[in-house]
Design a protein around this motif. Sequence first.
Motif, PDB file in Angstrom:
ATOM      1  N   GLY A 267     -33.730  25.104 -23.954  1.00  0.00           N
ATOM      2  CA  GLY A 267     -33.514  24.387 -22.789  1.00  0.00           C
ATOM      3  C   GLY A 267     -32.434  24.879 -22.371  1.00  0.00           C
ATOM      4  O   GLY A 267     -32.379  24.368 -21.401  1.00  0.00           O
TER       5      GLY A 267
ATOM      6  N   SER B 130     -28.091  30.967 -17.996  1.00  0.00           N
ATOM      7  CA  SER B 130     -28.646  30.714 -17.348  1.00  0.00           C
ATOM      8  C   SER B 130     -28.705  31.116 -15.329  1.00  0.00           C
ATOM      9  O   SER B 130     -30.110  32.194 -15.528  1.00  0.00           O
ATOM     10  CB  SER B 130     -28.051  29.476 -16.714  1.00  0.00           C
TER      11      SER B 130
ATOM     12  N   SER C 262     -25.202  31.084 -11.465  1.00  0.00           N
ATOM     13  CA  SER C 262     -24.684  29.802 -12.369  1.00  0.00           C
ATOM     14  C   SER C 262     -23.671  30.400 -13.518  1.00  0.00           C
ATOM     15  O   SER C 262     -23.169  32.139 -13.219  1.00  0.00           O
ATOM     16  CB  SER C 262     -25.515  29.434 -13.866  1.00  0.00           C
TER      17      SER C 262
ATOM     18  N   SER D  12     -35.751  29.710 -22.455  1.00  0.00           N
ATOM     19  CA  SER D  12     -36.696  28.396 -22.393  1.00  0.00           C
ATOM     20  C   SER D  12     -36.472  27.626 -23.140  1.00  0.00           C
ATOM     21  O   SER D  12     -36.908  26.121 -22.965  1.00  0.00           O
ATOM     22  CB  SER D  12     -37.891  28.319 -20.870  1.00  0.00           C
TER      23      SER D  12
ATOM     24  N   HIS E 209     -32.815  33.063 -14.275  1.00  0.00           N
ATOM     25  CA  HIS E 209     -32.847  33.092 -12.853  1.00  0.00           C
ATOM     26  C   HIS E 209     -33.381  34.565 -12.467  1.00  0.00           C
ATOM     27  O   HIS E 209     -34.812  34.277 -11.883  1.00  0.00           O
ATOM     28  CB  HIS E 209     -31.833  32.481 -12.001  1.00  0.00           C
TER      29      HIS E 209
ATOM     30  N   ARG F 245     -31.526  26.052 -18.961  1.00  0.00           N
ATOM     31  CA  ARG F 245     -32.763  26.153 -17.732  1.00  0.00           C
ATOM     32  C   ARG F 245     -32.468  27.253 -16.407  1.00  0.00           C
ATOM     33  O   ARG F 245     -30.683  27.743 -16.467  1.00  0.00           O
ATOM     34  CB  ARG F 245     -32.791  25.146 -16.525  1.00  0.00           C
TER      35      ARG F 245
END
Length: 163
Positions: free
Chosen positions: A80, A92, A87, A77, A96, A82
């Motif tokens: 940067g 990413s 994805s 995080s 998640h 997310r």
Amino acid sequence: MSEAKNNKELVAAGHEFARLMSSDTPIIDMAKMVTQLAERLDCTTIALREKSKQCDTLAADNVARADIIGRLVWQYSASGIRPVKNSLNPASALLHDALEVLRHPATAAAVSELKAQGVECATVHIKQNIQHLPENDRMAYHDAIELCFGAAAQLRAGEVRNV
């Protein structure tokens, strides 16, 4: 009475025996039933303690993994990235999935239980070591001790997260 009864059968037999028992029931039959129930209870208690130890070990392992995952989530995080389900960016998608693991109810409950045990352990330690203090100081500690036990209960109930 069969020696090979499982727990459920033995409990049912004990209930039936108690229901049918009268003043004419030989004391030796009563003693045999009580002995069988006590032996099975001892065995069950030992097995339960062993399973509890295994669960505590697994919970501690789970908490350690959750801590590592939490640090990875923070690092991703901070860079940067997310969290996005499915994805094309592997970082990413991994982020998640890691967040989903941390949100799992069993993991959250295990973490809360271990935190509560830590709070209680520290509280008991403080309680044992305030005996040398003057009475007025001890009273202040007693209030704090009650607050700590309350915080442990709130952790177990899922009411507190950041303790």
